[in-house]
Design an enzyme around this catalytic site. Structure first.
Site, PDB file in Angstrom:
ATOM      1  N   CYS A 115      33.727  12.505  22.160  1.00 14.61           N
ATOM      2  CA  CYS A 115      34.609  12.175  23.295  1.00 14.61           C
ATOM      3  C   CYS A 115      34.795  10.676  23.498  1.00 14.61           C
ATOM      4  O   CYS A 115      35.728  10.256  24.172  1.00 14.61           O
ATOM      5  CB  CYS A 115      34.090  12.815  24.574  1.00 14.61           C
ATOM      6  SG  CYS A 115      34.052  14.596  24.479  1.00 14.61           S
ATOM      7  N   HIS A 254      37.504   9.099  30.350  1.00  9.34           N
ATOM      8  CA  HIS A 254      37.474  10.345  29.580  1.00  9.34           C
ATOM      9  C   HIS A 254      37.442  11.502  30.575  1.00  9.34           C
ATOM     10  O   HIS A 254      36.738  11.452  31.581  1.00  9.34           O
ATOM     11  CB  HIS A 254      36.235  10.372  28.687  1.00  9.34           C
ATOM     12  CG  HIS A 254      35.979  11.731  28.107  1.00  9.34           C
ATOM     13  ND1 HIS A 254      36.958  12.434  27.430  1.00  9.34           N
ATOM     14  CD2 HIS A 254      34.889  12.537  28.133  1.00  9.34           C
ATOM     15  CE1 HIS A 254      36.461  13.600  27.054  1.00  9.34           C
ATOM     16  NE2 HIS A 254      35.218  13.688  27.470  1.00  9.34           N
ATOM     17  N   ASN A 284      39.063  19.143  28.865  1.00 12.29           N
ATOM     18  CA  ASN A 284      38.446  18.068  28.091  1.00 12.29           C
ATOM     19  C   ASN A 284      39.008  18.104  26.671  1.00 12.29           C
ATOM     20  O   ASN A 284      38.698  19.015  25.906  1.00 12.29           O
ATOM     21  CB  ASN A 284      36.919  18.273  28.100  1.00 12.29           C
ATOM     22  CG  ASN A 284      36.174  17.208  27.319  1.00 12.29           C
ATOM     23  OD1 ASN A 284      36.764  16.451  26.550  1.00 12.29           O
ATOM     24  ND2 ASN A 284      34.868  17.162  27.498  1.00 12.29           N
TER      25      ASN A 284
HETATM   26  N1  ACO Z   1      31.704  30.702  34.828  1.00  9.96           N
HETATM   27  C1  ACO Z   1      30.789  31.141  35.697  1.00  9.96           C
HETATM   28  N2  ACO Z   1      29.514  30.750  35.684  1.00  9.96           N
HETATM   29  C2  ACO Z   1      29.153  29.844  34.740  1.00  9.96           C
HETATM   30  C3  ACO Z   1      30.044  29.352  33.791  1.00  9.96           C
HETATM   31  C4  ACO Z   1      31.387  29.807  33.855  1.00  9.96           C
HETATM   32  N3  ACO Z   1      32.346  29.386  33.003  1.00  9.96           N
HETATM   33  N4  ACO Z   1      29.405  28.484  32.992  1.00  9.96           N
HETATM   34  C5  ACO Z   1      28.141  28.418  33.409  1.00  9.96           C
HETATM   35  N5  ACO Z   1      27.972  29.264  34.466  1.00  9.96           N
HETATM   36  C6  ACO Z   1      26.764  29.509  35.224  1.00  9.96           C
HETATM   37  C7  ACO Z   1      25.509  29.199  34.463  1.00  9.96           C
HETATM   38  O1  ACO Z   1      25.150  30.294  33.642  1.00  9.96           O
HETATM   39  C8  ACO Z   1      24.508  28.968  35.595  1.00  9.96           C
HETATM   40  O2  ACO Z   1      24.083  30.243  36.069  1.00  9.96           O
HETATM   41  P1  ACO Z   1      22.545  30.466  36.507  1.00  9.96           P
HETATM   42  O3  ACO Z   1      22.323  29.518  37.657  1.00  9.96           O
HETATM   43  O4  ACO Z   1      22.551  31.900  36.887  1.00  9.96           O
HETATM   44  O5  ACO Z   1      21.727  30.131  35.303  1.00  9.96           O
HETATM   45  C9  ACO Z   1      25.361  28.341  36.680  1.00  9.96           C
HETATM   46  O6  ACO Z   1      26.723  28.633  36.355  1.00  9.96           O
HETATM   47  C10 ACO Z   1      25.169  26.838  36.818  1.00  9.96           C
HETATM   48  O7  ACO Z   1      25.258  26.255  35.520  1.00  9.96           O
HETATM   49  P2  ACO Z   1      25.187  24.681  35.308  1.00  9.96           P
HETATM   50  O8  ACO Z   1      25.326  24.389  33.832  1.00  9.96           O
HETATM   51  O9  ACO Z   1      23.992  24.132  36.021  1.00  9.96           O
HETATM   52  O10 ACO Z   1      26.514  24.224  36.086  1.00  9.96           O
HETATM   53  P3  ACO Z   1      27.058  22.773  36.385  1.00  9.96           P
HETATM   54  O11 ACO Z   1      27.352  22.658  37.818  1.00  9.96           O
HETATM   55  O12 ACO Z   1      26.205  21.699  35.757  1.00  9.96           O
HETATM   56  O13 ACO Z   1      28.473  22.749  35.637  1.00  9.96           O
HETATM   57  C11 ACO Z   1      29.406  21.840  33.601  1.00  9.96           C
HETATM   58  C12 ACO Z   1      28.535  22.925  34.232  1.00  9.96           C
HETATM   59  C13 ACO Z   1      30.811  22.019  34.106  1.00  9.96           C
HETATM   60  C14 ACO Z   1      29.378  22.014  32.084  1.00  9.96           C
HETATM   61  C15 ACO Z   1      28.900  20.432  33.968  1.00  9.96           C
HETATM   62  O14 ACO Z   1      27.503  20.379  33.809  1.00  9.96           O
HETATM   63  C16 ACO Z   1      29.521  19.315  33.160  1.00  9.96           C
HETATM   64  O15 ACO Z   1      30.674  18.995  33.301  1.00  9.96           O
HETATM   65  N6  ACO Z   1      28.719  18.617  32.332  1.00  9.96           N
HETATM   66  C17 ACO Z   1      29.116  17.406  31.622  1.00  9.96           C
HETATM   67  C18 ACO Z   1      30.056  17.683  30.481  1.00  9.96           C
HETATM   68  C19 ACO Z   1      30.349  16.377  29.769  1.00  9.96           C
HETATM   69  O16 ACO Z   1      30.534  15.337  30.367  1.00  9.96           O
HETATM   70  N7  ACO Z   1      30.374  16.378  28.453  1.00  9.96           N
HETATM   71  C20 ACO Z   1      30.516  15.137  27.737  1.00  9.96           C
HETATM   72  C21 ACO Z   1      31.738  15.030  27.014  1.00  9.96           C
HETATM   73  S1  ACO Z   1      32.047  16.430  26.013  1.00  9.96           S
HETATM   74  C22 ACO Z   1      31.941  15.925  24.329  1.00  9.96           C
HETATM   75  O17 ACO Z   1      31.459  14.892  23.995  1.00  9.96           O
HETATM   76  C23 ACO Z   1      32.395  16.931  23.299  1.00  9.96           C
END
Ligand code: ACO
Length: 327
Positions: A115, A254, A284
């Protein structure tokens, strides 16, 4: 002393027509429109149809950027494509693009920093222009992330989309070094820390599994690093350029997650109106997201000639970094 700056002569972008909505995704995996919107801000993403590749998206974006700059492809003597989803292991998308555009001068290659790829590619092109190794550069971020997603994994497949964005840089030899006259890339700052590779990676590749593999991410851990590292890269680049964050007109981040955009803005006291956000419409798009967002803000009249713009990103590796430009 004269300084050779890389001026942003044109921008362009391209998205495939096919839009995948959150509601459609909720029929494929156990998710919902409300979960995706609340946790990420994403409403939809564009997906390249079968047969349409990263090079196809890159070509469309590149042609638009060249048109915008009023520069013929034959004048290009450097092509740097940032991608983590190339058409083939080799040749690079860069050389494919060079042939498609009919550019025969100079060099073309790919940069892979996931990214952060576009910021890395911009830095490489800027440095090559500054050293006199290139005069007219095409810098492209292009991705078909849909091809490396595990469409049964709700924690990743809802986040990504396909697209491409491009910038044309031209060497600008100026003897006037006053702040107002210095138009172009004013600085880039690149970082990485390979110790975090397992938090965000693809579980395949030509020399390990012999497969393409799928994207794997421990999202909540990446999230924590993202805000800290991005804020650090932004303050560092501003300090080095001798500008205050408050003096920057536009922030082009990004586009991983609306909550990351807002978290960084809050930490650095940046008004959210100055932050260009396309994550709702594009998801993304990895290396394509910064030039896609930049292009949108130029097209809708927000980013204007003379504005000070800060671009930043964090991605797999981890890699992260920033670029400061006067447009
Ligand atoms: N729908 C419903 N529930 C979901 C989904 C979904 N699509 N995905 C995950 N959940 C659930 C999980 O299973 C978890 O359930 P549990 O509590 O029962 O275990 C719950 O939601 C919370 O999961 P988290 O991963 O803690 O959720 P979070 O609030 O952190 O959001 C996200 C997840 C959106 C991925 C976030 O963490 C994020 O944006 N992270 C950074 C991503 C990023 O910046 N990446 C870098 C660039 S990408 C690259 O380089 C290719």
């Amino acid at each position: 002393m004269t300084e050779r700056l890389a001026r942003i002569a044109g921008v362009g972008a391209w998205l495939p027509d096919r839009i995948l909505t959150n509601d459609e995704l909720s029929r494929m995996v156990d998710t919902s429109d409300s979960w995706i919107r609340e946790r990420t801000g994403i409403r939809q993403r564009h997906i390249a149809p079968e047969g349409v590749t990263t090079a196809d998206l890159a070509e469309q974006a590149a042609r638009r950027a060249l048109d915008d700059a009023g520069i013929a492809p034959e004048a290009v003597d450097l092509i740097v494509v940032a991608t983590t989803t190339p058409d083939f292991t080799f040749p690079s998308v860069g050389t494919m693009l060079q042939a498609r555009l009919g550019a025969t001068k100079g060099a073309a290659f790919d940069v892979q920093a996931v990214c952060t790829g576009f910021v890395y590619a911009l830095s490489v092109a800027d440095n090559m222009i500054a050293r006199g190794q290139a005069g007219t550069a095409l810098v492209v971020g292009a991705e078909t992330m849909s091809r490396i997603l595990d469409w049964t994994d709700r924690s990743t497949c809802v986040l990504f989309g396909d697209g491409a964005g491009a910038m044309v840089l031209t060497a600008d030899q100026s003897s006037d070094n006053s702040d107002e006259a210095r138009t172009g890339i004013l600085g880039t700052y690149l970082r990485s820390d390979g110790r975090f590779k397992d938090l965000l990676h693809v579980d395949g590749g030509p020399s390990s599994t012999g497969t393409v593999g799928h994207l794997r991410m421990i999202g909540n851990q990446v999230f924590r690093h993202a805000i800290t590292n991005i804020a650090e890269s932004m303050t560092t680049i501003a300090d080095r350029a001798g500008v205050a964050i408050a003096d920057i007109d536009w922030f082009v981040p990004h586009q991983a997650n609306q909550r990351i955009l807002e978290g960084v803005a809050k930490r650095l006291s940046i008004p959210t109106e100055k932050v260009i956000s396309t994550v709702a419409d594009h998801g993304n798009t990895s290396a394509a997201s910064v030039p896609l967002a930049f292009d949108r803000a130029v097209q809708d009249g927000r980013i204007k000639r003379g504005d000070l713009v800060l671009m930043e990103a964090l991605g797999g590796g981890f890699t992260w970094g920033a670029a400061l430009a006067r447009f």
